[in-house]
Motif scaffolding. Structure first.
Motif: not given
Length: 372
Positions: A201-203, A102-106, A112-113, A120-121
């Motif tokens: 900073x945010x996204x 969730x932290x990396x979602x933005x 990396x993903x 995650x899965x």
């Protein structure tokens, strides 16, 4: 060592082989086990085996049935890597993994993903299965959500190869040449310095960039540059600059919290809606809220707060529902800024005060301005 054909492990292995042909119900699996492998078990036992293996052996549910006996099952045929089923991966580790997701979602950095997606899965599957046991940790992921407290900008478009290069340079704190534009449409400029870190900073990602000293007596100067405005990166071998004293966390705090002055004690009258917002989640340290006699919806607030732009923005956003009382220097600056904003409504075009006339300064500087 050959597998004992009466063991549960052998039964699970046979179930996996059966499911490789396509999704099936527990009843169909039970029949195939008997017909193909001579394993005679009732449907309830097979359902228990499937639930116990969920997320651990590539076995997963297929679709959402109206009844549990009509549930279809399938098996993942993809090649597993070492992140797919890590050793000693328990519920707390799975929850921590999904909180990180969730932290990396933005950020959504593709490379990396891609590498973390199997992990995650796997964590999702483990908690989804264990949630049926109504455990606290397993149910957290499906029952608790997070939302940012302020408006989030959309993620800018960044060239992936350029970002990869910057990451490598940041890891090594390399000296690089960057081609940069201050604003879209400006002429590109070239700068040389150390790539020291990346701050989101945010996204929106920023590069912590310490400019190369031209003279030994020059002061260190580190800027945070939006990566979306960096057009090119080139490694430099002819120059070097040793970096020992840079702390990314401290630099980030100073830059993005935009500290203006020392902490101070803020006094305000606040409306009931503001009181409800901060009554449990305090605005700062040593917070005290007192009623005002004869005014049941207005309260007196006293609280120790950091003097930074984030605080100012928070107060301005709620300015119709609060009245700043003190300290006097802050009160003057706050309402000066409010009046400037209101005056723009009567002007034909936007007018912005010069930088040297910025509203919020240290209390000492404000007192000098006021006395003069």
């Amino acid at each position: 060592m050959p597998m004992n054909k009466s063991s549960i492990l052998w039964r699970i292995e046979c179930i996996k082989r059966i499911l490789e042909h396509g999704p099936m119900s527990a009843r169909e699996i039970t029949e195939k086990l008997y017909h193909d492998y001579g394993i005679e078990k009732n449907e309830r036992t097979i359902i228990r085996d499937l639930n116990d293996s969920l997320g651990k052996n590539g076995i997963r549910k297929h679709g959402e049935p109206a009844h549990r006996t009509k549930q279809m099952w399938t098996v993942s045929t993809e090649k597993r890597d070492r992140t797919r089923q890590p050793p000693d991966f328990n519920e707390p580790a799975a929850l921590a993994t999904l909180l990180a997701e969730r932290h990396l979602e933005g950020i959504r950095h593709p490379q990396l993903m891609t590498k973390l997606e199997p992990l995650f899965k796997y964590a999702h599957e483990m908690l989804e299965h264990n949630a049926e046991n109504r455990g606290l940790i397993a149910n957290w992921n499906r029952s608790v959500e997070y939302t940012p407290s302020d408006h989030q900008l959309q993620a800018p478009k960044i060239e992936p190869k350029l970002f990869e290069q910057l990451l490598r340079d940041v890891f090594n704190r390399s000296v690089i040449d960057i081609t940069y534009v201050r604003h879209q449409g400006d002429e590109p400029i070239k700068r040389r310095g150390n790539a020291l870190g990346i701050v989101y900073r945010g996204r929106v990602p920023y590069l912590a960039f310490r400019y190369l000293k031209r003279n030994p007596d020059d002061k260190d100067f580190t800027a945070f540059l939006p990566i979306s405005r960096i057009l090119g990166v080139q490694g430099v071998v002819s120059d070097s600059q040793e970096v020992k004293d840079f702390n990314l966390a401290e630099a980030k705090e100073k830059q993005f919290n935009m500290t203006i002055g020392d902490d101070f004690t803020l006094e305000m009258q606040i409306f009931d809606s503001v009181r409800r917002e901060i009554q449990d989640a305090h605005l700062g340290k040593n917070q005290v809220i007192r009623p005002i006699e004869g005014h049941p919806t207005i309260f007196l607030l006293q609280v120790d707060v950091p003097y930074n732009q984030n605080l100012v923005n928070w107060l301005i956003a709620r300015s119709p529902y609060l009245k700043v009382l003190g300290p006097k220097p802050f009160r003057r600056m706050f309402y000066r800024d409010i009046k400037r904003a209101a005056a723009i409504d009567d002007a034909e075009f936007l007018t912005v005060p010069p930088r040297e006339e910025k509203t919020f300064v240290s209390f000492e500087e404000e007192e000098k301005r006021h006395s003069s």
